[in-house]
Design a protein around this motif. Structure first.
Motif, short mmCIF file in Angstrom:
data_model
loop_
_atom_site.label_atom_id
_atom_site.label_comp_id
_atom_site.label_asym_id
_atom_site.label_seq_id
_atom_site.Cartn_x
_atom_site.Cartn_y
_atom_site.Cartn_z
N VAL A 293 56.95 45.95 36.33
CA VAL A 293 56.74 46.50 34.96
C VAL A 293 55.11 47.07 35.11
O VAL A 293 54.21 46.35 35.90
CB VAL A 293 56.84 45.71 33.91
N VAL A 294 54.90 48.03 34.32
CA VAL A 294 53.26 48.50 34.29
C VAL A 294 52.66 47.78 33.35
O VAL A 294 53.40 47.32 32.20
CB VAL A 294 53.53 49.96 33.73
N HIS A 295 51.51 47.26 33.71
CA HIS A 295 50.66 46.65 32.67
C HIS A 295 49.35 47.41 32.66
O HIS A 295 48.72 47.79 33.61
CB HIS A 295 50.29 45.38 33.36
N ALA A 296 49.16 47.71 31.33
CA ALA A 296 47.85 48.47 30.91
C ALA A 296 46.85 47.64 30.33
O ALA A 296 46.06 46.87 30.90
CB ALA A 296 48.27 49.61 29.88
N GLY A 297 46.76 47.45 28.85
CA GLY A 297 45.98 46.31 28.21
C GLY A 297 46.78 45.22 28.19
O GLY A 297 46.11 44.03 27.82
N GLY A 298 48.01 45.06 28.09
CA GLY A 298 48.90 43.97 28.18
C GLY A 298 49.11 43.37 26.87
O GLY A 298 49.65 42.35 26.62
N THR A 299 48.69 44.07 25.74
CA THR A 299 48.81 43.48 24.36
C THR A 299 50.08 43.44 23.96
O THR A 299 50.66 42.57 23.16
CB THR A 299 47.93 44.38 23.39
N ASP A 300 50.82 44.31 24.16
CA ASP A 300 52.40 44.24 23.95
C ASP A 300 53.37 43.61 25.07
O ASP A 300 54.02 42.85 24.72
CB ASP A 300 53.12 45.81 23.68
N LEU A 301 53.00 44.03 26.29
CA LEU A 301 53.66 43.54 27.55
C LEU A 301 53.62 42.39 27.55
O LEU A 301 54.78 41.44 27.72
CB LEU A 301 53.28 43.92 28.71
N LEU A 302 52.65 41.39 27.58
CA LEU A 302 52.51 40.01 27.47
C LEU A 302 53.28 39.29 26.30
O LEU A 302 53.97 38.42 26.75
CB LEU A 302 51.44 39.42 27.65
N GLY B 12 44.01 47.64 23.54
CA GLY B 12 45.25 48.54 23.71
C GLY B 12 44.96 50.02 24.13
O GLY B 12 43.81 50.42 23.81
N THR B 13 45.93 50.49 24.95
CA THR B 13 45.57 51.81 25.40
C THR B 13 46.56 52.89 24.92
O THR B 13 47.48 52.39 24.16
CB THR B 13 45.76 51.70 26.81
N LEU B 14 46.07 54.03 25.21
CA LEU B 14 47.13 55.01 24.60
C LEU B 14 48.50 55.16 25.23
O LEU B 14 49.63 54.95 24.48
CB LEU B 14 46.44 56.39 24.91
N SER C 144 54.93 52.98 17.13
CA SER C 144 53.56 53.60 17.35
C SER C 144 52.97 54.76 16.29
O SER C 144 53.70 55.59 15.88
CB SER C 144 53.54 54.55 18.80
N ASP C 145 51.79 54.53 15.97
CA ASP C 145 51.00 55.30 14.88
C ASP C 145 50.44 56.65 15.68
O ASP C 145 50.38 57.50 15.13
CB ASP C 145 50.23 54.55 14.26
N THR C 146 50.17 56.59 17.01
CA THR C 146 49.69 57.56 17.54
C THR C 146 50.99 58.55 17.99
O THR C 146 50.48 60.05 17.86
CB THR C 146 48.88 57.48 18.96
C1 LIG Z 1 50.01 42.14 16.25
C2 LIG Z 1 50.25 43.48 16.72
C3 LIG Z 1 50.15 44.52 15.70
C4 LIG Z 1 50.15 45.74 16.31
N1 LIG Z 1 50.17 46.89 15.17
C5 LIG Z 1 50.43 48.03 15.59
C6 LIG Z 1 50.37 49.17 14.60
O1 LIG Z 1 50.27 48.87 13.43
N2 LIG Z 1 50.61 50.42 15.16
C7 LIG Z 1 50.74 50.56 16.36
O2 LIG Z 1 50.84 51.92 16.75
N3 LIG Z 1 50.99 49.60 17.32
C8 LIG Z 1 50.58 48.45 17.00
N4 LIG Z 1 50.69 47.51 17.91
C9 LIG Z 1 50.91 47.89 19.21
C10 LIG Z 1 49.59 47.95 19.99
O3 LIG Z 1 49.00 48.92 19.59
C11 LIG Z 1 50.01 48.01 21.45
O4 LIG Z 1 50.27 46.56 21.77
C12 LIG Z 1 49.09 48.51 22.24
O5 LIG Z 1 48.66 49.78 22.00
C13 LIG Z 1 49.75 48.60 23.69
O6 LIG Z 1 48.82 49.00 24.64
P1 LIG Z 1 48.55 48.06 25.96
O7 LIG Z 1 47.61 48.94 26.73
O8 LIG Z 1 48.02 46.79 25.62
O9 LIG Z 1 49.92 48.37 26.49
P2 LIG Z 1 50.66 47.16 27.39
O10 LIG Z 1 51.12 45.99 26.71
O11 LIG Z 1 49.83 46.95 28.97
O12 LIG Z 1 52.18 47.92 27.69
C14 LIG Z 1 53.02 48.17 26.78
C15 LIG Z 1 54.23 48.81 27.23
O13 LIG Z 1 53.93 50.07 27.66
C16 LIG Z 1 54.18 50.09 29.09
N5 LIG Z 1 53.08 50.91 29.49
C17 LIG Z 1 51.87 50.73 29.32
N6 LIG Z 1 51.23 51.82 30.01
C18 LIG Z 1 52.09 52.51 30.30
C19 LIG Z 1 51.64 54.05 31.10
N7 LIG Z 1 50.58 54.62 30.97
N8 LIG Z 1 52.70 54.65 31.22
C20 LIG Z 1 54.07 54.18 31.27
N9 LIG Z 1 54.40 52.99 30.72
C21 LIG Z 1 53.16 52.16 30.33
C22 LIG Z 1 54.17 48.71 29.57
O14 LIG Z 1 54.99 48.68 30.67
C23 LIG Z 1 54.89 48.03 28.48
O15 LIG Z 1 56.21 47.99 28.45
C24 LIG Z 1 50.45 46.03 17.49
C25 LIG Z 1 50.59 44.91 18.45
C26 LIG Z 1 50.23 43.80 18.04
C27 LIG Z 1 50.42 42.54 19.14
#
Ligand SMILES: Cc1cc2nc3c(=O)[nH]c(=O)nc-3n(C[C@H](O)[C@H](O)[C@H](O)COP(=O)(O)OP(=O)(O)OC[C@H]3O[C@@H](n4cnc5c(N)ncnc54)[C@H](O)[C@@H]3O)c2cc1C
Length: 325
Positions: A26-35, A108-110, A161-163
């Motif tokens: 799986v892809v890991h970017a910022g990890g905030t959702d994945l982990l 978190g990343t876009l 997602s909001d974006t």
């Molecule tokens: C407590 C909490 C509240 C939140 N509230 C909101 C909110 O109000 N609005 C909102 O929009 N979001 C919300 N989020 C979500 C948050 O914005 C996402 O967790 C964050 O944007 C994910 O970015 P990341 O880089 O950490 O992704 P990761 O956790 O690294 O990845 C998330 C998922 O996307 C995949 N992925 C990542 N990057 C790519 C890429 N470039 N190409 C293909 N797949 C990819 C990964 O494999 C994984 O499945 C919330 C999250 C938490 C934990």
């Protein structure tokens, strides 16, 4: 509990694709959702492939045509604060500023925001629901206050997602790359409804990633905005939200793109609203009518009919605000 997995930090896109070709990668970017997903065993991974070191996927750059290119690893904070995005696409900057909390926006990343997994408590909990390959959606006869009022079939999640709705309203194009090469997908065609396949959220194929997002040059007269209503002011996902991208000629609407958040399993295009306001001045009567038609196709569940007046009110207020901006 977190099951064991191997971790690699790719030094190039090619290396990332090689690792992503292995089973359970799986892809890991910022990890905030994945982990969180791995810890809660929403799904499992044999290999976590971090793309966070790929500099070419970071940052916002101007295109020759006056548009912008936003790398998939650009943080949500950087999008919310970027001067060009704020000036040219204020709806996107606003949507980014409404995501989660400051800490999550910094990490978190876009790309991660666009590809995050849905927040349904059955999907995230210990339920083998249809989205995890089971045979039912537990929200149908269960707790469905935060589920969808449009587009549900077999599964009734709302897109998180909001974006994404802001990008869809602005006619952004998502650039994808994977083992089979590159392709470009309009933001409003990136997401899949459950009646297509309830186990998939996006069109991404195996090993494919989002590399960057391209925003077209803003047409003269464009105004955009994003409004989100949530249960908690500090941070929360949308109960009801609307992304507007309206091109004005004088005080008339020449073109409108309207996408709802918190409404459906995908950013939901409110074509009825677009039809009512296009060619019109945004008078109180036109705005009222647009708000009325916005929910005419809604099919609320047992506990979420409150979203209908909420959407009407959000759309009415946001159209009033954009008309006066
Ligand atoms: C407590 C909490 C509240 C939140 N509230 C909101 C909110 O109000 N609005 C909102 O929009 N979001 C919300 N989020 C979500 C948050 O914005 C996402 O967790 C964050 O944007 C994910 O970015 P990341 O880089 O950490 O992704 P990761 O956790 O690294 O990845 C998330 C998922 O996307 C995949 N992925 C990542 N990057 C790519 C890429 N470039 N190409 C293909 N797949 C990819 C990964 O494999 C994984 O499945 C919330 C999250 C938490 C934990």
């Amino acid at each position: 509990m977190l099951n064991p997995f191997s971790y690699v930090r790719a030094e190039s896109l090619g290396e990332a694709f090689r690792h992503l070709a292995s089973d359970g990668a799986v892809v890991h970017a910022g990890g905030t959702d994945l982990l969180g997903c791995l810890r809660d065993q929403v799904f499992s991974a044999g290999k976590v492939v971090s793309i966070s070191g790929l500099k070419g996927l970071k940052g916002v750059t101007k295109g020759k045509d006056g548009g912008l290119r936003i790398g998939a690893l650009t943080t949500i904070t950087d999008i919310a604060l970027n001067a060009d995005i704020r000036k040219q696409y204020s709806g996107l900057a606003r949507a980014a500023s409404e995501v989660a909390s400051p800490q999550l926006r910094n990490q978190g990343t876009l790309g991660g925001n666009l590809c995050q997994k849905p927040r349904c408590w059955y999907y995230r909990g210990e339920f083998h629901c249809i989205r995890k390959g089971g045979n039912q959606c537990f929200a149908v006869n269960g707790e469905n206050a935060f589920h969808c009022i449009f587009g549900g079939a077999d599964c009734f999640i709302v897109h998180p997602s909001d974006t994404a709705p802001a990008l869809a309203s602005l006619e952004a194009r998502l650039h994808l790359e994977g083992p089979k090469g590159k392709r470009v997908v309009p933001a409003d065609a990136f997401y899949l409804l459950p009646d297509f396949d309830p186990t998939r959220e996006t069109v991404l194929g195996p090993g494919e990633i989002v590399t960057h997002v391209e925003l077209p040059a803003p047409p003269p007269g464009l105004k955009s905005s994003y409004r989100k209503v949530r249960a908690r002011r500090s941070w929360d996902f949308a109960l009801a939200g609307v992304a507007l991208a309206i091109v004005f000629q004088g005080d008339r609407v020449a073109k409108a793109r309207v996408f709802l958040s918190g409404a459906a399993p995908v950013p939901w295009r409110a074509k009825e609203v677009e039809a009512v306001i296009t060619g019109q001045k945004l008078t109180p009567e036109v705005i009222k009518k647009a708000a009325e038609v916005s929910v005419q196709r809604a099919k609320p569940m047992e506990q979420n009919a409150y979203k209908i007046p909420l959407f009407r009110a959000v759309i009415e207020e946001e159209l009033q605000a954009i008309a006066q901006a």
